[in-house]
Each structure stands twice: as C-alpha cells, then as structure tokens.
Scaffold this motif. Structure first.
Motif, PDB file in Angstrom:
ATOM      1  N   LYS A  70       0.838  -1.206   0.000  1.00 43.46           N
ATOM      2  CA  LYS A  70       0.000   0.000   0.000  1.00 43.46           C
ATOM      3  C   LYS A  70       0.873   1.257   0.000  1.00 43.46           C
ATOM      4  O   LYS A  70       0.580   2.245  -0.702  1.00 43.46           O
ATOM      5  CB  LYS A  70      -0.923  -0.013   1.224  1.00 43.46           C
ATOM      6  N   LEU A  71       1.948   1.264   0.786  1.00 39.27           N
ATOM      7  CA  LEU A  71       2.837   2.435   0.831  1.00 39.27           C
ATOM      8  C   LEU A  71       3.545   2.644  -0.497  1.00 39.27           C
ATOM      9  O   LEU A  71       3.806   3.784  -0.904  1.00 39.27           O
ATOM     10  CB  LEU A  71       3.873   2.251   1.949  1.00 39.27           C
ATOM     11  N   ARG A  72       3.887   1.534  -1.184  1.00 38.76           N
ATOM     12  CA  ARG A  72       4.522   1.666  -2.490  1.00 38.76           C
ATOM     13  C   ARG A  72       3.582   2.300  -3.512  1.00 38.76           C
ATOM     14  O   ARG A  72       4.014   3.049  -4.397  1.00 38.76           O
ATOM     15  CB  ARG A  72       4.987   0.297  -2.973  1.00 38.76           C
ATOM     16  N   GLU A  73       2.287   1.980  -3.413  1.00 35.87           N
ATOM     17  CA  GLU A  73       1.313   2.628  -4.305  1.00 35.87           C
ATOM     18  C   GLU A  73       1.242   4.122  -4.029  1.00 35.87           C
ATOM     19  O   GLU A  73       1.140   4.944  -4.954  1.00 35.87           O
ATOM     20  CB  GLU A  73      -0.052   1.972  -4.111  1.00 35.87           C
ATOM     21  N   GLN A  74       1.294   4.507  -2.743  1.00 38.17           N
ATOM     22  CA  GLN A  74       1.270   5.936  -2.394  1.00 38.17           C
ATOM     23  C   GLN A  74       2.559   6.618  -2.824  1.00 38.17           C
ATOM     24  O   GLN A  74       2.582   7.816  -3.119  1.00 38.17           O
ATOM     25  CB  GLN A  74       1.076   6.103  -0.878  1.00 38.17           C
ATOM     26  N   LEU A  75       3.642   5.841  -2.870  1.00 38.39           N
ATOM     27  CA  LEU A  75       4.947   6.411  -3.186  1.00 38.39           C
ATOM     28  C   LEU A  75       5.000   6.942  -4.616  1.00 38.39           C
ATOM     29  O   LEU A  75       5.682   7.927  -4.903  1.00 38.39           O
ATOM     30  CB  LEU A  75       6.016   5.321  -2.997  1.00 38.39           C
ATOM     31  N   SER A  76       4.280   6.306  -5.515  1.00 37.50           N
ATOM     32  CA  SER A  76       4.313   6.718  -6.918  1.00 37.50           C
ATOM     33  C   SER A  76       3.705   8.102  -7.129  1.00 37.50           C
ATOM     34  O   SER A  76       4.081   8.815  -8.059  1.00 37.50           O
ATOM     35  CB  SER A  76       3.575   5.685  -7.787  1.00 37.50           C
ATOM     36  N   ALA A  77       2.752   8.507  -6.264  1.00 38.13           N
ATOM     37  CA  ALA A  77       2.100   9.810  -6.424  1.00 38.13           C
ATOM     38  C   ALA A  77       2.519  10.813  -5.363  1.00 38.13           C
ATOM     39  O   ALA A  77       1.930  11.894  -5.241  1.00 38.13           O
ATOM     40  CB  ALA A  77       0.575   9.630  -6.389  1.00 38.13           C
ATOM     41  N   ALA A  78       3.535  10.489  -4.569  1.00 33.61           N
ATOM     42  CA  ALA A  78       3.918  11.362  -3.455  1.00 33.61           C
ATOM     43  C   ALA A  78       4.865  12.458  -3.912  1.00 33.61           C
ATOM     44  O   ALA A  78       5.586  12.308  -4.912  1.00 33.61           O
ATOM     45  CB  ALA A  78       4.573  10.525  -2.357  1.00 33.61           C
ATOM     46  N   LYS A  79       4.860  13.556  -3.163  1.00 36.35           N
ATOM     47  CA  LYS A  79       5.795  14.656  -3.412  1.00 36.35           C
ATOM     48  C   LYS A  79       7.107  14.366  -2.689  1.00 36.35           C
ATOM     49  O   LYS A  79       7.247  13.356  -2.012  1.00 36.35           O
ATOM     50  CB  LYS A  79       5.174  15.969  -2.938  1.00 36.35           C
ATOM     51  N   ARG A 104       9.382   4.791   6.010  1.00 36.51           N
ATOM     52  CA  ARG A 104       8.416   3.861   6.630  1.00 36.51           C
ATOM     53  C   ARG A 104       8.494   2.478   5.987  1.00 36.51           C
ATOM     54  O   ARG A 104       8.415   1.453   6.682  1.00 36.51           O
ATOM     55  CB  ARG A 104       7.001   4.443   6.479  1.00 36.51           C
ATOM     56  N   ILE A 105       8.679   2.452   4.659  1.00 40.55           N
ATOM     57  CA  ILE A 105       8.807   1.164   3.958  1.00 40.55           C
ATOM     58  C   ILE A 105      10.038   0.416   4.450  1.00 40.55           C
ATOM     59  O   ILE A 105       9.993  -0.801   4.705  1.00 40.55           O
ATOM     60  CB  ILE A 105       8.865   1.397   2.440  1.00 40.55           C
ATOM     61  N   LEU A 106      11.162   1.136   4.588  1.00 45.45           N
ATOM     62  CA  LEU A 106      12.386   0.501   5.078  1.00 45.45           C
ATOM     63  C   LEU A 106      12.203  -0.048   6.488  1.00 45.45           C
ATOM     64  O   LEU A 106      12.690  -1.149   6.821  1.00 45.45           O
ATOM     65  CB  LEU A 106      13.546   1.504   5.046  1.00 45.45           C
TER      66      LEU A 106
END
Length: 511
Positions: A335-344, A354-356
């Motif tokens: 889920k965090l990786r999906e948010q990562l693609s659109a994050a600033k 957080r992923i690490l």
C-alpha cells in the motif's frame, strides 16, 4: 651443273630463307611464350609438379615399406600375445584348481568349526548345570554341615570355581544384562536343576514311610516357593530370599524331628534346594524388574509422543500467527509503495523511510518463520541442563531436550506440579540435532544415572563444575549459569508462616 639446277639453287635458297625466317619467328614466339610462362610461374609449377611426383613416388615406396614392416611387427605381436594368453590361461587354470582346493578346505574347516561350536555349546551348558549343582553342594557345606577350610577334599576349591566362572559365567552374575526372554529361559534351566536334585534324593529313600515324607515335603516346598514368587515385590528381594531360608529351615526341622535316621541326607538336600530356590527368586525378581522397565519405557514413549504432539501443535499455531503478521507487513508495504508513486518530495522521503522500517520488521518475522519451520520439520531443538536444589539437592541435575520455540515453557511445565519448587536453568544449548546432542550427554554421564532401571528418567548425579566443563567442550558458544537461585526454596526456608494466594495487581487503578 645444268641451267635448271641454277634455278633450283635459287629456289632452295629462297626456301631456306623462308624457313630461317619462319624459324626466327618461331624462336621469337617461343621467347614470348617463355616470357609469358615465366611471368605466370609455369616453370615453377612444372618444377613443383616434378618434385611432387617424386615425393609421391617416395611416399608410396615408404608406405609399402612401412606396411611390410608393421605387418611383420603385428604378426610378431599377435604371436607374443597368443603366447601370453596361453600362459595366463595356464596360470588361471592352476589358480582355479588351487582355489577349488582352498574352498573345499574352507568348507571342511567351517564344518569342523560348526561341529566344535556345537560341541562347546553343549559342554558349556552341561558345565553350567553341573557348576550350579556344585555350588549348591558347596552352599550346603557352608550353611548346614559346619564345613571347615581344612576339609579341602570335600568342597570344590574357590579357585576352581573361579576358573569355571570364566568358562561359563553364572546366570546370577549377569541377570541385569538379560532381557525378558533370556530370563524366562534361565528360570526354566534353574527349574530343571531343581528337578534333578529332587530326582537324585528321591532314590535314596527305600521305605514307604520315608518316601511318603519326602514326597509330601517336596510338594510343600514347591508350593512354598510359588507362594514366595507370587508375593515377590520390586522392593522386597532381600525379604523373599529370607523367606526361602525360613521355609527350608522349617521343613528341615519338621522332617528331621519326625525321623532322625534321614536327618543327614535331608540336611544336604535342604542346603542344595535352598540355593536353587534362592536363584529362582533372584531370576524371577529380575524378570519382574525387566517387565516393569518395559512398561515404564512404553509409558515414557507415549508421554514423549504426547509432548511432541503438543510441541507440534504449538509450533503450528505460532507458524500461522507469524504468517498472518507476514501478510500484514506485505500488505502495508504494498500500500505504501502505491502511495509512493504519487507522493511529493517531502512525503516521498517519509513513505520510503516507513517502507524501510516495515521491511526490517518483516525480515525479523521471516527469520522467526524459518526458525519455526526448522523446529517443526527437523531434529533441531534445545538441550537443557536444569537443577532443583529444594527438591533434589545440589548434586542432582536433569538433562533433557525440547523443540518448543521458547524452551523455558518446557522447564516451567516440569516445575508446575510434579516437584515442590521451580527448576533453575543452567544452560540452553541449541542444536540442529538436539536428539543426538542429548544422547551424547547421556552417554557421557551414563554411569552417574540416578535411575538405573528406567533410562527415560534423565537425572544424573554430578556437579555444577563438571557440567560446565562438559557443556563448554561440546558447545563452546553455549552460555552456562553456575548459580542455583532456588528462590522459592530459600524464601520458604526464611519464612515461618505460609503465604496466601491473595494479591493485588500492580496495574490496578485506585480510582
């Protein structure tokens, strides 16, 4: 010369000039052709061709010579090989004949060995039976006939008996090494010796009265022996042996008082039969011990199976729990990786951190999952060394093995209700082959076992220093704690009153 000949001379000269001119042209043409052939390398070609023809001729000649030479050599080699094969065949034939003779001789020797082994076994069995009868007679001399050492012609010397023991060891000396089947066989052999004594003394009584007394006494003695064997208990071997002596003394007195004429013969009979009755009691006692040992072994096996089933059940529950945690971590990371693609930029760094963090926690979960899998599917586990000062003192230790994910759970289980105080842990030794490590420790300490009968009881008489040295030698990386805390034991010694079960939780909110 005529006029016509002059004209012919002119014609001849003219023809000669023409031929010379033609010859000169031919020579010029040959020079041109030679020049052209020279430019094309034709002369080299002819030279090479001539040399090639020469070399081919030499090659063919050499080939013929070599073929002739090799044909002679091959023929000679074939002749030599044929001779060697003939010699080898002769040697093999000779060795086969010798081997046949050796095998025949070996068969004869094996046959002789089998006969000798059978003969030795037969003679050893006869010797064993005779030896027991001789020992019964010696027992009679010592216990009933007031034998004196100076009467060496009456009793078989001790050194002769020792020599006989080396050839045919007494059954009584090796009872603890025999299994149930061998003990039954030993009892039957001893019973045959009893019958031999009974038959031997039966022929000594001629009158009907004496025969009747003897037969009644034999029946009574047999019944008394069966009664003693029936009441034989695991802890009462000495009492049963004493009961045999009491019975034989009683019948010796009764029969002797009834007829003094047979008192001497009766005394020898009672002495010999008492020895064999005592043997019967000892054999039967060891039979009962072995039967109880087998029963305890079966109980221990069932208990071990129950314990292993519980451990597998607990590991399975823990595995499912870890798999659920792994699934949660993977879902959250995805889920965090999906948010990562659109994050600033600022959000990107936070999400990445957080992923690490989650991946690090997931790695711990995976390691734990692998550890559970190893414990459930292999021989891996923990060997524990524990003591219980209040229950067993400071010289007795238990060495066991568990596959529990947390080995302390097994130690707590052992100290729950079976003993008055909790166990102290001195070492947990993790091993890929915990069963083998446990067996190795047990073998080293085998002569220090507390329970000599039931080998499933894993208690040993030793010292804390010896155990520390042993554990360090086997597994240098294992931790070892020499302190016997025995908290409950020491607290119980320091208190004159009993503690109650009432307590207040520290987390209780007074409000």
């Amino acid at each position: 010369m005529g006029f016509m000949d002059i004209f012919k001379i002119k014609e001849f000269k003219s023809e000669i000039d023409r031929l010379q001119s033609a010859n000169q042209e031919l020579l010029n043409s040959n020079e041109v052709m030679n020049s052209q052939l020279q430019e094309l390398g034709a002369f080299d070609y002819y030279k090479i061709k001539e040399m090639t023809d020469l070399l081919q001729s030499e090659y063919h000649q050499k080939e013929k010579d070599l073929q002739t030479e090799y044909a002679d050599k091959i023929k000679q080699a074939e002749t030599d090989l044929s001779k060697r094969i003939s010699r080898l065949e002769e040697v093999i034939s000779d060795r086969e004949e010798k081997s046949t003779a050796v095998l025949s001789s070996l068969d004869d020797l094996r046959l002789q060995e089998a006969k000798l082994t059978k003969s030795v076994k037969t003679q050893t069995n006869k010797l064993a039976r005779s030896k027991e009868l001789v020992k019964a007679i010696n027992y009679t001399f010592e216990k009933y006939l007031n034998y004196e050492p100076s009467q060496s012609t009456i009793k078989l010397p001790e050194n002769d008996l020792s020599d006989l023991e080396e050839i045919s060891p007494s059954v009584i000396l090796k009872l603890h090494c025999m299994d149930v089947k061998d003990l039954r066989k030993a009892y039957r052999e001893n019973d045959k010796q009893i019958n031999t004594i009974l038959e031997k003394y039966s022929a000594r009584y001629t009158t009907k009265a004496n025969q009747a007394i003897y037969k009644l006494m034999v029946i009574a003695l047999r019944a008394e022996l069966q009664n003693i064997l029936y009441n034989l208990k695991y802890e009462k071997l000495d009492k049963s042996v004493s009961d045999v002596k009491t019975v034989t003394q009683k019948y010796l007195k009764i029969a002797g008082d009834g007829n003094q004429s047979i008192a001497g013969t009766l005394t020898k009979f009672i002495g010999e039969i008492e020895y064999l009755f005592i043997n019967a009691v000892k054999i039967e006692y060891n039979y009962y011990v072995k039967k109880e040992q087998a029963r305890q072994e079966q109980l221990a096996i069932r208990e071990q199976m129950r314990q292993e089933a519980e451990e597998r059940k607990a590991l399975e529950a823990e595995r499912k729990k870890v798999e659920r945690e792994e699934s949660k971590y993977n879902g959250e990371i995805e889920k965090l990786r999906e948010q990562l693609s659109a994050a600033k930029d600022d959000e990107f760094e936070k999400l990445n951190a957080r992923i690490l963090e989650l991946q690090s926690q997931l790695a711990d979960v995976i390691v734990k999952k692998k550890e559970i899998s190893n414990l459930a599917n292999g021989k891996a586990g923990n060997v524990y060394v524990i003591s219980n000062l209040g229950s067993f003192g400071d010289k007795m230790f238990k060495i066991g093995m568990t596959r529990r994910l947390n080995p302390q759970d097994r130690v707590n289980e052992l100290g729950d209700a079976s003993v008055p105080f909790k166990f102290d842990v001195h070492s947990f030794i993790f091993s890929d082959d915990a069963v083998g490590l446990e067996n190795k420790l047990h073998q080293i300490l085998d002569d220090k076992r507390v329970n000599k009968v039931n080998r499933r009881k894993e208690f040993f008489y030793t010292s804390i220093d010896e155990l520390e040295q042993l554990v360090t030698e086997i597994e240098p990386t294992a931790e070892f704690n020499k302190t016997m805390l025995a908290e409950e034991f020491h607290q119980s010694l320091s208190s004159d009153v009993n503690y109650t079960d009432d307590y207040v939780d520290d987390n209780w909110d007074e409000e």
